[in-house]
Design a protein around this motif. Structure first.
Motif, mmCIF file in Angstrom:
data_model
loop_
_atom_site.group_PDB
_atom_site.id
_atom_site.type_symbol
_atom_site.label_atom_id
_atom_site.label_comp_id
_atom_site.label_asym_id
_atom_site.label_seq_id
_atom_site.Cartn_x
_atom_site.Cartn_y
_atom_site.Cartn_z
ATOM 1 N N SER A 239 0.804 -1.219 0.000
ATOM 2 C CA SER A 239 0.000 0.000 0.000
ATOM 3 C C SER A 239 0.837 1.269 0.000
ATOM 4 C CB SER A 239 -0.922 0.015 1.231
ATOM 5 O OG SER A 239 -1.817 -1.076 1.220
ATOM 6 N N LEU A 240 1.995 1.218 0.648
ATOM 7 C CA LEU A 240 2.842 2.401 0.771
ATOM 8 C C LEU A 240 4.281 2.061 0.421
ATOM 9 C CD1 LEU A 240 1.480 3.744 4.194
ATOM 10 C CD2 LEU A 240 1.125 4.822 1.971
ATOM 11 N N ARG A 241 4.963 3.011 -0.213
ATOM 12 C CA ARG A 241 6.371 2.818 -0.555
ATOM 13 C C ARG A 241 7.214 2.860 0.726
ATOM 14 N NH1 ARG A 241 9.767 7.064 -4.230
ATOM 15 N NH2 ARG A 241 8.036 8.343 -3.532
ATOM 16 N N PRO A 242 8.121 1.908 0.924
ATOM 17 C CA PRO A 242 8.990 1.941 2.107
ATOM 18 C C PRO A 242 9.847 3.199 2.118
ATOM 19 C CG PRO A 242 9.102 -0.191 1.004
ATOM 20 C CD PRO A 242 8.375 0.736 0.073
ATOM 21 N N GLY A 243 10.171 3.670 3.326
ATOM 22 C CA GLY A 243 11.043 4.834 3.446
ATOM 23 C C GLY A 243 10.664 5.719 4.615
ATOM 24 N N ILE A 244 11.226 6.907 4.628
ATOM 25 C CA ILE A 244 10.993 7.895 5.679
ATOM 26 C C ILE A 244 9.958 8.911 5.191
ATOM 27 C CG2 ILE A 244 12.078 9.523 7.261
ATOM 28 C CD1 ILE A 244 13.146 6.644 7.412
ATOM 29 N N TYR A 245 8.989 9.180 6.038
ATOM 30 C CA TYR A 245 7.915 10.114 5.681
ATOM 31 C C TYR A 245 7.816 11.232 6.720
ATOM 32 C CZ TYR A 245 5.959 6.759 2.299
ATOM 33 O OH TYR A 245 5.760 5.900 1.230
ATOM 34 N N GLN A 246 7.674 12.463 6.237
ATOM 35 C CA GLN A 246 7.261 13.554 7.114
ATOM 36 C C GLN A 246 5.759 13.430 7.360
ATOM 37 O OE1 GLN A 246 8.457 17.223 5.217
ATOM 38 N NE2 GLN A 246 10.490 17.186 6.168
ATOM 39 N N VAL A 247 5.332 13.782 8.571
ATOM 40 C CA VAL A 247 3.936 13.591 8.953
ATOM 41 C C VAL A 247 3.309 14.923 9.329
ATOM 42 C CG1 VAL A 247 2.353 12.386 10.500
ATOM 43 C CG2 VAL A 247 4.504 11.299 9.832
#
Length: 297
Positions: A239-247
């Protein structure tokens, strides 16, 4: 003859120092689990919170999910989250109600008496008095700490503090205090069972999500790196690309990451980013905007 098993930690019971104890409901408890249950201020019986506090960390979330599969959300809320003795605003439900104290500067304490119920709390009645700068020059204020799905309230004779849920500091090892950190102030509430506060909060989020039938997740894609997610469970990388996300929180009601080993990490708006690793899941009980910023920190 088969050995008896503790119904909480599933360890075999026997020997001089680990004799089984049979509870009134017919379940068995070992000495260690009995101590853990008592230390959390819970009655020693076979029930959901008792099972959660005695479980291994990676099992706690699974116990909550399994319980939800066999019990109706409305029944759980009625039994485990009963109405408090204090009146709430319309639409609010009480998640936690515990005794707490706050050390403040004596000169900051108002002379006026505070409203006695949450339903009377207005912007004009909120003091938001923070920790005293010096412990030697401070006064301990006794009160009650209430949490609803809208806010955390500290209610005392002369002081009312009201905090957004996202400012509560989570993912700590503190057992005797709950900290609230805003951009300008810090509030430290001394309590007896901080862990139970967060366990009750976590379970309520799951129960409330199930009650509102938030099983089907929705992703609104803005561009290749930005998206908005609504309540649901998201598999990574399906569902979501792996990695670091700002929230960015649009409705900060809970964002929980389970890695491939089953470890749970809770994120709220005090966190600036989340790490979504391959093979994990993201469980959302609020609404958030995510921005992919890279594969690694």
């Amino acid at each position: 003859m088969a050995k008896k098993v503790c119904d909480f930690c599933l360890s075999e019971l026997g020997g001089l120092f680990n004799r089984p104890e049979k509870l009134a409901d017919g379940h068995y408890v070992c000495k260690n689990c009995r101590q853990i249950i008592s230390e959390h201020g819970l009655p020693v019986k076979y029930d959901i919170f008792q099972r959660i506090v005695t479980a291994q960390p990676h099992m706690k979330d699974m116990i909550m999910d399994t319980y939800l599969e066999t019990n109706k959300p409305e029944d759980i809320i009625a039994r485990l989250y009963p109405l408090p003795k204090i009146l709430l605003h319309e639409g609010e439900h009480c998640i936690n109600a515990i005794r707490a104290n706050l050390r403040v500067s004596p000169s900051s304490i108002p002379n006026e008496y505070s409203p006695r119920s949450i339903v009377e709390v207005r912007k004009s009645t909120i003091n938001n008095i923070p920790d005293a700068v010096s412990k030697k020059e401070s006064m301990k204020i006794e009160g009650m700490l209430y949490e609803t799905e809208a806010a955390v309230y500290f209610m005392s004779e002369h002081i009312i503090n009201c905090h957004r849920l996202g400012y509560v500091v989570r993912n700590t090892n503190d057992t005797d205090k709950i900290r609230v950190v805003t951009p300008t102030k810090t509030f430290t509430y001394a309590v007896e069972n901080a862990e139970m506060f967060f366990i009750r909060e976590r379970f309520y989020q799951k129960v409330n999500a199930a009650k509102n039938h938030k099983d089907e997740h929705l992703i609104y894609i803005k561009n290749d790196n930005e998206l908005r997610i609504t309540p649901g469970v998201y598999d990574i990388p399906r569902s979501l690309r792996p990695g670091i996300y700002q929230v960015k929180a649009l409705k900060d009601a809970g964002l929980h990451v389970k890695d491939s080993l089953g470890r749970i990490t809770d994120y709220y708006e005090t966190e600036d980013s989340i790490d979504l690793s391959n093979g994990g899941t993201l469980e959302v009980t609020g609404e958030y905007e995510l921005k992919w910023i890279g594969e690694k920190r």
